[in-house]
Every structure is written in C-alpha cells, then in structure tokens.
Motif scaffolding. Structure first.
Motif, short mmCIF file in Angstrom:
data_model
loop_
_atom_site.label_atom_id
_atom_site.label_comp_id
_atom_site.label_asym_id
_atom_site.label_seq_id
_atom_site.Cartn_x
_atom_site.Cartn_y
_atom_site.Cartn_z
N ALA A 76 2.25 6.83 -2.80
CA ALA A 76 3.02 6.63 -1.57
C ALA A 76 3.59 7.94 -1.06
O ALA A 76 3.54 8.24 0.14
N ALA A 77 4.13 8.76 -1.97
CA ALA A 77 4.69 10.05 -1.57
C ALA A 77 3.59 10.98 -1.05
O ALA A 77 3.81 11.75 -0.10
N TYR A 78 2.40 10.89 -1.64
CA TYR A 78 1.27 11.69 -1.18
C TYR A 78 0.94 11.35 0.27
O TYR A 78 0.77 12.24 1.12
N VAL A 79 0.84 10.06 0.58
CA VAL A 79 0.51 9.64 1.95
C VAL A 79 1.60 10.08 2.92
O VAL A 79 1.32 10.55 4.03
N ALA A 80 2.85 9.94 2.51
CA ALA A 80 3.97 10.32 3.39
C ALA A 80 3.91 11.79 3.78
O ALA A 80 4.39 12.16 4.86
N ARG A 81 3.30 12.63 2.94
CA ARG A 81 3.22 14.08 3.21
C ARG A 81 2.03 14.46 4.07
O ARG A 81 1.92 15.61 4.52
N GLN A 82 1.11 13.55 4.33
CA GLN A 82 -0.09 13.87 5.08
C GLN A 82 0.19 13.96 6.58
O GLN A 82 1.22 13.50 7.06
N LEU A 89 -4.33 6.31 5.07
CA LEU A 89 -3.58 5.06 5.05
C LEU A 89 -3.14 4.76 3.62
O LEU A 89 -3.79 5.19 2.67
N LEU A 90 -2.07 4.02 3.50
CA LEU A 90 -1.60 3.57 2.18
C LEU A 90 -1.68 2.05 2.12
O LEU A 90 -1.06 1.37 2.94
N LEU A 91 -2.47 1.53 1.16
CA LEU A 91 -2.46 0.09 0.95
C LEU A 91 -1.38 -0.18 -0.10
O LEU A 91 -1.59 0.01 -1.29
N THR A 92 -0.24 -0.56 0.39
CA THR A 92 0.94 -0.67 -0.44
C THR A 92 1.26 -2.12 -0.78
O THR A 92 0.61 -3.04 -0.30
N SER A 93 2.27 -2.28 -1.61
CA SER A 93 2.74 -3.62 -1.97
C SER A 93 4.25 -3.55 -2.12
O SER A 93 4.86 -2.48 -1.98
N ASN A 94 4.86 -4.69 -2.41
CA ASN A 94 6.32 -4.68 -2.60
C ASN A 94 6.73 -3.93 -3.86
O ASN A 94 7.92 -3.72 -4.08
N ALA A 95 5.77 -3.49 -4.66
CA ALA A 95 6.10 -2.65 -5.81
C ALA A 95 6.78 -1.36 -5.37
O ALA A 95 7.66 -0.84 -6.07
N ILE A 96 6.40 -0.82 -4.20
CA ILE A 96 7.03 0.39 -3.72
C ILE A 96 8.48 0.12 -3.33
O ILE A 96 9.36 0.97 -3.50
N VAL A 97 8.76 -1.08 -2.83
CA VAL A 97 10.13 -1.43 -2.44
C VAL A 97 11.01 -1.57 -3.67
O VAL A 97 12.12 -1.04 -3.72
N THR A 98 10.54 -2.29 -4.69
CA THR A 98 11.35 -2.47 -5.89
C THR A 98 11.53 -1.15 -6.63
O THR A 98 12.57 -0.92 -7.25
N SER A 99 10.53 -0.27 -6.55
CA SER A 99 10.64 1.04 -7.18
C SER A 99 11.74 1.86 -6.51
O SER A 99 12.59 2.46 -7.18
N VAL A 100 11.72 1.89 -5.18
CA VAL A 100 12.75 2.62 -4.44
C VAL A 100 14.13 2.02 -4.70
O VAL A 100 15.11 2.73 -4.90
N ALA A 101 14.19 0.68 -4.73
CA ALA A 101 15.47 0.00 -4.94
C ALA A 101 16.06 0.28 -6.31
O ALA A 101 17.28 0.19 -6.49
N SER A 102 15.22 0.63 -7.27
CA SER A 102 15.66 0.80 -8.66
C SER A 102 16.01 2.23 -9.02
O SER A 102 16.45 2.49 -10.14
N LYS A 103 15.80 3.17 -8.10
CA LYS A 103 15.97 4.59 -8.44
C LYS A 103 17.25 5.18 -7.85
O LYS A 103 17.64 4.86 -6.73
N ARG A 104 17.87 6.05 -8.64
CA ARG A 104 19.05 6.78 -8.15
C ARG A 104 18.65 7.72 -7.00
O ARG A 104 19.36 7.83 -6.00
N LYS A 105 17.54 8.41 -7.19
CA LYS A 105 17.06 9.34 -6.17
C LYS A 105 15.59 9.04 -5.87
O LYS A 105 14.69 9.66 -6.43
N PRO A 106 15.33 8.05 -5.00
CA PRO A 106 13.95 7.67 -4.71
C PRO A 106 13.16 8.83 -4.11
O PRO A 106 13.71 9.70 -3.42
N ALA A 107 11.87 8.83 -4.39
CA ALA A 107 10.99 9.86 -3.83
C ALA A 107 10.74 9.63 -2.35
O ALA A 107 10.27 10.53 -1.65
N LEU A 108 11.04 8.43 -1.86
CA LEU A 108 10.75 8.06 -0.48
C LEU A 108 11.94 7.41 0.20
O LEU A 108 12.75 6.75 -0.45
N ASP A 109 12.04 7.62 1.50
CA ASP A 109 12.91 6.82 2.35
C ASP A 109 11.98 5.92 3.16
O ASP A 109 11.25 6.40 4.03
#
Length: 322
Positions: A76-82, A89-109
């Motif tokens: 996801a971070a790779y695509v965001a930098r392109q 394109l990024l074929l994403t899932s809600n796994a990216i949401v739960t990952s961001v929600a669980s981190k003190r300093k997420p790699a993505l906004d």
C-alpha cells in the motif's frame, strides 16, 4: 524580450494543458495492479481474474504484481508513492484499515495518501472451532468463556488483522476473556485449531469451508447482515446480539491520492464492467465473495467508517503496534 515573453506564455499554456492531455490519452501503456499479499490470497485471485477484462476495456496490458509484507502495509505504501497517473493500482482490503488502526505511527494516512476508485465485493468471516469445544453457537461460546476465564484462546493470522480485531470486538461486547495467539497466516492458525491447540479461529469459506465439510472444524457464527448460503444453519453474530460484526472482509481498488478525476472515472467504469464478466462472476462465487461495486464516494465512506470503528477497538483492546 518580446520573444522571451511569447515563449514564456507558450510554456505556461503547455503546462496548463498537460493534465487534460494526459487524461484524454489515458491509458497509453501498461497498467499494474499491486496486490499487497502473497499469490493465492483472495485479493490476488480477484486481481488475476479481473486483469484480462480490464485489459480489454482499457485497451492496454494489465499485469498483477505482488508486494507482500507488514500485513499489506508495504504494498500500500509503495502504491501511495507512485505517480498519480492511473498506471499503478492497489487491490486492497480492509486489512489495510485494521493495520492503520492498530499502529501508533501508521505508514499511511488513508485520507491523504490513497484515493478510492471502487469497492468490488465483500466476503464474510466464519468463526470456527474444534469439534471438542463444548460450544456450538455464539451464546454458548460466550457462556463458556465466562465460566472459564482465561481458558479459551483464539488464533489470528497476525497482529492488527481484521480477524484479530473482530475477536477483540466480540470480547469487548460480551465482557469475556479469550487469549489471542498470533500466527503467520490463516492456514497455520486453522491447523492449530484442528489439532485443538487453539479454541477458535476466524476464517473465510474458502479457507475454512473444506475443514467444516470434513467435520475437522465446526462453525460457531458468521459475520454479515444475512446467513451465508454455504452455511444456512449457522446464525450471524447479529442474530446473537453482537452489533459490530455486520461485515467481514471487503476488497477494492485505490490509487495514489492525486490521481485525476477523469482517470478515476475511466477506471471505475472499466472495473464495473469487468466485474460482470462470466468468469469473474464464477470466481467470485468460488471465493464466496459477494459483488458489491460502489463508486469512490461510497467507498471512501466505508473506509472512514471502518477506520473509526477499528481504531476504537484497537484502543480499548490496547493494540498499539510500532
């Protein structure tokens, strides 16, 4: 001086026309779909069945590229930098949401780094347990957990995953204690459940259905608004009074945040048409994914709602990953 002025005006005019020209020419070369998980995952399979149809609609090659790692964060971070031009394109899932929600300093906004193009579909989760577990439904599981505090365990494919946060939400809503045991994926967690070394695991029909059919595992409950066609006798968590588990997994396409409106519109139309192809429909059925194509605004609303919900779960469960 006059020549310089005319040249400067011409340069400005060209610069102003570039975005429009780029959009009108889109696409003019290969489009890549980045899957932030290993080959064989549901979103990887979906990407590969969609790719030839997208290629047909876009009149350009469409290839799938796997960039797994960190629960989907690396891809996801790779695509965001392109470049925001619609070619990655990024074929994403809600796994990216739960990952961001669980981190003190997420790699993505998720509101600044990626732009939603289309929600593609949803896939429910099923909570399974070894046949030896003395509980056959959600209420019996809750009663068992209350009668034996700290005796039950759940396997998870990793920290900050939808499966982990779903179990933590269940624990919170029913004030029960179940110890989480992280694994490196759903398959090893299910293997441990079959062996009776963990009490329960959240999976999908594709990952757990075969074990249910062979009686190696039994279903306890399913996410979603309605019962699954594949498990018509298994109640939803909503039927058991658990309000937060009305959805399991979802899958969708996002692009770098500044991708132009015209490009997003072209991609949405191509994706919407591709999802109707016979082989795509057949593959969705095999994966137990319900087609639920929604445009960018609705998809963004889903992401924001999920982020708010799972951030609250991560906070009360004290899941704050580095």
């Amino acid at each position: 001086m006059k020549k310089f002025f005319v040249f400067a005006v011409w340069c400005i005019a060209c610069a102003m026309q570039t975005p429009a020209t780029a959009q009108s020419d889109y696409p003019s070369t290969t489009v890549r779909i980045v899957v932030p998980f290993t080959p064989g995952a549901a979103n990887d399979t979906l990407a590969r069945v969609l790719a030839p149809h997208l290629s047909e609609h876009l009149h350009q090659p469409v290839i799938v590229e796997n960039r797994p790692g960190a629960g989907g964060d690396l891809g996801a971070a790779y695509v965001a930098r392109q470049r925001a031009d619609g070619y990655v394109l990024l074929l994403t899932s809600n796994a990216i949401v739960t990952s961001v929600a669980s981190k003190r300093k997420p790699a993505l906004d998720l509101n600044k780094d990626l732009r939603p193009v289309a929600l593609l579909g949803t896939q429910e989760m099923v909570l399974v347990a070894p046949p030896s577990l003395p509980a056959n439904n959600v209420q019996q599981l809750v009663d068992l957990a209350k009668s034996k505090p700290d005796a039950l365990t759940y396997g998870t494919p990793g920290l900050g995953t939808p499966q982990q946060l779903a179990l933590e939400l269940l624990k919170h809503e029913r004030s029960i204690d179940i110890l989480g045991v992280p694994f490196t994926g759903t398959a090893p967690a299910l293997t441990e459940a079959i062996a009776g070394r963990v009490s329960m695991v959240f999976g999908s029909i594709t990952s757990a259905g075969g074990f249910i059919n062979s009686k190696q595992l039994k279903p306890i409950g399913v996410t979603g608004e309605q019962r699954l066609n594949e498990l018509p006798d298994v109640p939803t968590f909503g039927e058991a009074g658990i309000s937060g588990l009305n959805r399991g997994f979802w899958y969708g396409i996002t692009v770098p945040a500044q991708t132009p409106d015209g490009v997003v519109k072209i991609l949405f139309n191509a994706l919407s048409d591709s999802m109707k192809a016979d082989d795509v429909v057949a593959q969705l059925k095999k994966l137990a994914i319900k087609s639920a194509v929604e445009p960018p605004q609705q998809f963004q609303r889903l992401i924001n709602d999920d982020l708010k919900k799972w951030k609250a779960v991560a906070d009360f469960a004290n899941i704050h990953l580095d």
